[in-house]
Enzyme design. Structure first.
Site, PDB file in Angstrom:
ATOM      1  N   HIS A 177       0.826  -1.224   0.000  1.00 45.45           N
ATOM      2  CA  HIS A 177       0.000   0.000   0.000  1.00 45.45           C
ATOM      3  C   HIS A 177       0.859   1.273   0.000  1.00 45.45           C
ATOM      4  CE1 HIS A 177       1.066   0.837   4.166  1.00 45.45           C
ATOM      5  NE2 HIS A 177       0.943  -0.475   4.377  1.00 45.45           N
ATOM      6  N   ASN A 226       3.513   5.412   8.676  1.00 51.52           N
ATOM      7  CA  ASN A 226       4.736   4.977   7.973  1.00 51.52           C
ATOM      8  C   ASN A 226       5.798   6.065   8.096  1.00 51.52           C
ATOM      9  OD1 ASN A 226       2.889   3.491   5.256  1.00 51.52           O
ATOM     10  ND2 ASN A 226       3.942   2.420   6.886  1.00 51.52           N
ATOM     11  N   GLU A 232      -2.586  -7.138   7.150  1.00 48.43           N
ATOM     12  CA  GLU A 232      -1.260  -7.039   7.771  1.00 48.43           C
ATOM     13  C   GLU A 232      -1.155  -7.904   9.023  1.00 48.43           C
ATOM     14  OE1 GLU A 232       1.689  -6.958   7.534  1.00 48.43           O
ATOM     15  OE2 GLU A 232       2.457  -4.906   7.492  1.00 48.43           O
ATOM     16  N   HIS A 241       0.402  -5.632   2.372  1.00 49.83           N
ATOM     17  CA  HIS A 241       1.191  -4.942   3.399  1.00 49.83           C
ATOM     18  C   HIS A 241       2.610  -5.504   3.469  1.00 49.83           C
ATOM     19  CE1 HIS A 241      -2.647  -3.325   4.976  1.00 49.83           C
ATOM     20  NE2 HIS A 241      -3.110  -4.489   4.562  1.00 49.83           N
TER      21      HIS A 241
END
Length: 196
Positions: free
Chosen positions: A11, A17, A84, A142
């Protein structure tokens, strides 16, 4: 001869992140950079010429898939197998904090074990091959999940603890008569314009 080709895209970027926070199953949306990355990723996705599009149900993957799909116009299927890894009590922590509070990563309370993650991901891939034989399947997922698959398919040469996957990087596998191969991994050529 059965040949299923699989292209997995991590993604786009989220604020977590950017802040190097552990997301796991916490449902964090894409940020503006993530949306741009997904838009640029359309070219790489089109070159693969997918016939099937699958996404993890988490928003950061699903929105990445929806942006990519503006060009592809394929039915979008959700599969929980590609969600994930659950990081349990470490979710929301920075990597620095996680290392401080949980130096043994395998013993974080409520974390999904690496063995379970690998088994879940591979079961998902097997299901894809069963359902879409001889197709080209694009899956938006993920980092930890894709890395666990790289780890299994490369027999430990790539993947978890070895390979860092960039946001919207492209990783490709093929399954020919039950034999898995890594074709490409962490390919980010399409991102040159966003990352300048």
């Amino acid at each position: 001869m059965d040949l299923t080709e699989i292209c997995m895209i991590r993604h786009g970027e989220t604020n977590w992140n950017k802040e190097k926070r552990i997301q796991g199953k916490t449902d964090i949306p894409l940020n503006e950079t993530g949306k741009l990355q997904a838009g640029v990723c359309c070219t790489a996705a089109k070159q693969f010429e997918p016939t099937v599009l699958i996404t993890s149900p988490l928003a950061r993957a699903k929105v990445t898939a929806e942006i990519i799909n503006q060009d592809l116009q394929l039915p979008l299927h959700e599969m929980k197998a590609f969600v994930e890894r659950t990081y349990g009590d470490a979710e929301g922590m920075t990597i620095e904090d996680r290392n401080r509070y949980f130096p043994d990563r395998d013993h974080i309370p409520n974390v999904e074990s690496f063995d379970h993650l690998k088994a879940r991901g591979m079961k998902g891939l097997e299901e894809v091959c069963e359902n879409y034989p001889d197709e080209r399947v694009l899956i938006v997922s993920h980092g930890a999940l894709i890395n666990s698959l790289l780890s299994v398919i490369s027999k430990g040469e790539l993947g978890t603890g070895i390979t860092f996957l960039q946001n919207t990087s492209v990783t490709k596998f093929s399954c020919e008569n039950g034999e898995w191969r890594v074709i490409d991994y962490n390919n980010t050529e399409h991102l040159a314009t966003v990352n300048e």
